[in-house]
Design an enzyme around this catalytic site. Structure first.
Site, PDB file in Angstrom:
ATOM      1  N   HIS A 192      -3.957  -4.928  -0.565  1.00 39.98           N
ATOM      2  CA  HIS A 192      -3.517  -5.746   1.217  1.00 39.98           C
ATOM      3  C   HIS A 192      -3.064  -7.157   1.130  1.00 39.98           C
ATOM      4  O   HIS A 192      -4.374  -7.252   1.155  1.00 39.98           O
ATOM      5  CB  HIS A 192      -4.244  -5.183   2.707  1.00 39.98           C
ATOM      6  N   GLU A 231      -2.438  -8.983   2.814  1.00 45.21           N
ATOM      7  CA  GLU A 231      -2.413 -10.030   4.546  1.00 45.21           C
ATOM      8  C   GLU A 231      -4.405  -9.681   4.473  1.00 45.21           C
ATOM      9  O   GLU A 231      -4.532 -10.585   5.664  1.00 45.21           O
ATOM     10  CB  GLU A 231      -1.560  -8.774   5.621  1.00 45.21           C
ATOM     11  N   CYS A 237       1.302  -1.421   0.340  1.00 42.31           N
ATOM     12  CA  CYS A 237      -0.232  -0.068  -0.228  1.00 42.31           C
ATOM     13  C   CYS A 237       1.359   0.940   0.042  1.00 42.31           C
ATOM     14  O   CYS A 237       1.691   1.491  -1.131  1.00 42.31           O
ATOM     15  CB  CYS A 237      -1.352   0.206   1.234  1.00 42.31           C
TER      16      CYS A 237
END
Length: 214
Positions: free
Chosen positions: A192, A194, A83
């Protein structure tokens, strides 16, 4: 066992990143490093980031991470940016009336604008949600990830896909934008991983296994 340093400069949801790394690499040491000393001996670096670019750049430099990142890249360590962690590697951002970034990669970072459209549909800014990502080149971090897989994005600024020699993945939200960029031992994503379910975890697993060569 290898040592993975997540750079903590006060900007980012570090614990979700660290938890995801620990999930895909349970035998490795994941360190939240607040200084270059705490990142010493790392086998690979992860640069996260959430927030305004001016604050991110200030926090990154105040923590002493600019020299660490440049030296680590020169030494061939695998580096993953996420990001704003991708955007700080670029040349310059339009955010905060214009901010010089690290210039590790040559592209600019642009604002989506207040009247972003897809045909007649007006799009919300920030861009928040799941988008398909099209792989623009073969890379070890795409291993076992189907082309067109969906990843989760949250951002108001973007790196253009056009005329982008480091483009590794592309998506569209009113404009064509870089979902991922890559050069030598650096890979960075606007999305992202994750927060991107199985495809995101696979990308992190690939990063943990990556030797830094495309």
């Amino acid at each position: 066992m290898q040592r993975i340093a997540v750079l903590d400069y006060g900007m980012g949801n570090l614990h979700s990143v660290a938890s995801a790394l620990q999930k895909v690499a349970p035998g490795d040491e994941v360190v939240l490093a607040t200084s270059p000393a705490e990142a010493a001996g790392a086998d690979r670096l992860l640069v996260p980031g959430v927030g305004a670019i001016r604050d991110c750049m200030a926090g990154f430099r105040e923590a002493g991470f600019e020299s660490l990142l440049r030296e680590s890249i020169d030494a061939g360590l695998p580096v993953l940016g996420i990001c704003v962690g991708m955007q700080i590697m670029m040349r310059r951002s339009e955010e905060n009336a214009g901010v010089d970034c690290l210039g590790l990669l040559p592209q600019p970072v642009k604002f989506f604008g207040k009247d972003l459209r897809d045909g007649d549909e007006r799009l919300k800014v920030p861009h928040m949600g799941w988008n398909q990502v099209w792989q623009k080149r073969a890379h070890p971090l795409w291993e076992k990830i189907a082309d067109g897989s969906r990843f989760y994005f949250v951002h108001s600024y973007y790196v253009p896909a056009e005329d982008n020699e480091v483009l590794a993945g592309e998506t569209r939200y009113g404009v064509s934008l870089a979902a991922a960029v890559a050069r030598e031992n650096v890979f960075a994503t606007q999305f992202h991983p994750e927060k991107s379910a199985e495809a995101g975890l696979q990308l992190l697993k690939n990063f943990v296994a990556w030797n830094g060569r495309a």
